[in-house]
Design an enzyme around this catalytic site. Structure first.
Site, PDB file in Angstrom:
ATOM      1  N   ALA A   9      13.339  -7.040 -14.761  1.00 16.10           N
ATOM      2  CA  ALA A   9      12.353  -6.960 -15.843  1.00 16.10           C
ATOM      3  C   ALA A   9      11.253  -8.013 -15.744  1.00 16.10           C
ATOM      4  CB  ALA A   9      13.062  -7.102 -17.185  1.00 16.10           C
ATOM      5  N   ARG A  14       5.244 -16.243  -9.729  1.00 18.64           N
ATOM      6  CA  ARG A  14       5.067 -17.050  -8.509  1.00 18.64           C
ATOM      7  C   ARG A  14       4.627 -16.211  -7.312  1.00 18.64           C
ATOM      8  NH1 ARG A  14      10.563 -20.421  -8.225  1.00 18.64           N
ATOM      9  NH2 ARG A  14      11.293 -18.687  -9.536  1.00 18.64           N
ATOM     10  N   GLY A  78      15.146 -12.995 -21.610  1.00 15.88           N
ATOM     11  CA  GLY A  78      16.097 -13.715 -20.766  1.00 15.88           C
ATOM     12  C   GLY A  78      17.135 -12.814 -20.123  1.00 15.88           C
ATOM     13  N   ASN A 218      10.807 -15.128  -4.398  1.00 10.19           N
ATOM     14  CA  ASN A 218      10.006 -15.606  -5.528  1.00 10.19           C
ATOM     15  C   ASN A 218       8.544 -15.834  -5.186  1.00 10.19           C
ATOM     16  OD1 ASN A 218      12.094 -15.854  -7.594  1.00 10.19           O
ATOM     17  ND2 ASN A 218      12.945 -17.434  -6.268  1.00 10.19           N
ATOM     18  N   TYR A 356     -15.406  15.225  10.989  1.00 12.74           N
ATOM     19  CA  TYR A 356     -15.845  14.825   9.646  1.00 12.74           C
ATOM     20  C   TYR A 356     -17.366  14.892   9.570  1.00 12.74           C
ATOM     21  CZ  TYR A 356     -16.190  11.820   5.459  1.00 12.74           C
ATOM     22  OH  TYR A 356     -16.458  11.310   4.208  1.00 12.74           O
ATOM     23  N   SER A 374     -14.737  14.681  30.857  1.00 12.73           N
ATOM     24  CA  SER A 374     -14.977  13.388  30.201  1.00 12.73           C
ATOM     25  C   SER A 374     -16.237  13.416  29.342  1.00 12.73           C
ATOM     26  CB  SER A 374     -15.101  12.287  31.249  1.00 12.73           C
ATOM     27  OG  SER A 374     -13.899  12.156  31.970  1.00 12.73           O
TER      28      SER A 374
END
Length: 427
Positions: A9, A14, A78, A218, A356, A374
């Protein structure tokens, strides 16, 4: 029955990120997914407690057969507060953290094998600085002391709290209602239950765990270190199953990639979300979200998502995107995007599928036994039928019928002695 509760939760401040901590990824898979997957190896009774970015984390977590609970941080903040809102169903309750992606089921099983009211994970560190000390006597936890409250003797204790607990159901039922948030943070702490249980002489067994497996993430530095460990595990898994890897420390393979049959991966490769079957990925190549079967890729090639290559040779500096290639050769310096190319076809150096137009993507279809010279530009949408030759240097913007030669070149003009006239020099 064992019940697992995963605490996820928190905000993870950090991490210094707008993304919820447990959604950060190691080897392409989020931390919370690793924890859930290992938990599912133990039981099908899994609860995940969320709050921060609830909907985003829920979207990832709900792919698994688990129950998701939203923690009321206003009412019950908590770690202890998170447990208050979970319906306790198991005889034993294993509490994990969502930011421990390296945990493994075979080690978690040990918690349930110990007969104690509470089983608490501890790590033995050479340098426990920054951690609270865990006082252990004859294998049982007697006290958890925050570093600032430690005596000189307690500071020398090498055991620290690893943050994973197993409780008998009746223990949580007894002590959860007794938790208080009368502290500086105004939060309900799970560790307070340990203190109350010690005072009531309950048996609290200390289980020493592998530090690597119980690493919490963390910060982004922690994340990088954890990913290095996870990537090593993934590579070792595949090497044990027969994949050859050259200088494996230089190779990145994510959690979603799989190999079948005899495969070989060169140094410096990156492979993500791909299926590699009986193929060689040569040095410094990148393969993403592709299927490679009985083919050779690279060196220094890039295979982008939605590509399927079968019986194909792709050489250096060739990029393939969203294409299906079967039995072709593209040796070097080409871009094949949004294309279907059939067996026996040779793609010359410098060939580009111009897919594109600035607004939309279009497909190039090339049949069997086509020779593409080529520096050819194929302007999609275009269809090149079987047995066609495309002359080098051509720009092809029309369909080409079977058996034809397509050639598109401006006439070559040669001006005699122009060099000497231009630079004013004599012949």
């Amino acid at each position: 029955m064992l019940q697992v509760i995963i605490l996820a939760a928190g905000k993870g401040t950090r991490m210094k990120s707008s993304k919820a901590k447990v959604l950060h990824t190691l080897c392409t898979k989020s931390m919370i997914e690793y924890v859930i997957e290992e938990s599912l190896k133990l039981t099908d009774s899994i609860n995940v407690v969320l709050n921060h970015q609830f909907e985003k984390v829920k979207e990832v977590a709900q792919k698994y057969p688990i129950k998701i609970i939203k923690q009321d941080l206003e009412k019950y903040p908590g770690t202890g507060g998170a447990i208050k809102e979970v319906e306790l169903k198991g005889d034993k309750i294993l509490i994990l953290n969502g930011d421990m992606p390296l945990i493994q089921a075979n080690e978690l099983k040990k918690f349930a094998e110990i007969d104690a009211d509470i089983v608490m994970s501890v790590m033995k560190l050479d340098n426990p600085d920054g951690y609270g000390s865990v006082v252990i006597e004859k294998g049982d936890v007697k006290k958890i002391v925050e570093q600032k409250d430690c005596t000189e003797e307690e500071l020398k204790i090498p055991y620290v709290n690893a943050g994973v607990y197993l409780f008998k159901k009746e223990v949580l039922q007894k002590y959860l209602p007794l938790l208080s948030n009368n502290n500086a943070q105004k939060e309900y702490y799970l560790t307070d239950i340990i203190e109350m249980a010690v005072n009531d002489n309950l048996k609290i067994a200390a289980l020493e765990v592998n530090e690597e497996n119980f690493k919490g993430v963390n910060s982004k530095l922690d994340l990088a270190k954890a990913e290095e460990i996870m990537c090593k595990r993934i590579k070792e898994y595949w090497m044990k199953r027969g994949v050859i890897m050259h200088l494996p420390d230089t190779i990145y393979i994510d959690a979603y990639t799989s190999f079948e049959g005899e495969c070989e991966v060169g140094s410096g490769c990156v492979i993500k979300k791909s299926v590699i079957i009986e193929s060689e990925i040569r040095p410094l190549s990148v393969v993403e979200e592709a299927v490679i079967k009985n083919s050779g890729i690279g060196p220094m090639a890039r295979i982008r998502p939605k590509s399927e290559l079968i019986d194909t040779h792709i050489g250096n500096f060739v990029e393939v995107k969203a294409s299906k290639l079967k039995g072709i050769k593209a040796g070097h310096l080409s871009y094949l995007g949004d294309s279907e190319i059939d067996e026996g076809t040779n793609i010359g150096a410098g060939t580009i599928t111009c897919n594109y137009d600035g607004k939309n993507k279009y497909k190039t279809k090339i049949g069997k036994n086509v020779f593409v010279g080529s520096d050819t530009k194929l302007i999609a949408p275009v269809v090149i039928e079987d047995d066609v030759i495309i002359a080098a240097g051509s720009v092809v913007n029309k369909d080409v019928k079977k058996g034809s030669l397509a050639i598109s070149r401006a006439p070559l003009k040669i001006v005699k002695d122009f060099y000497y006239k231009f630079f004013g020099r004599e012949n």
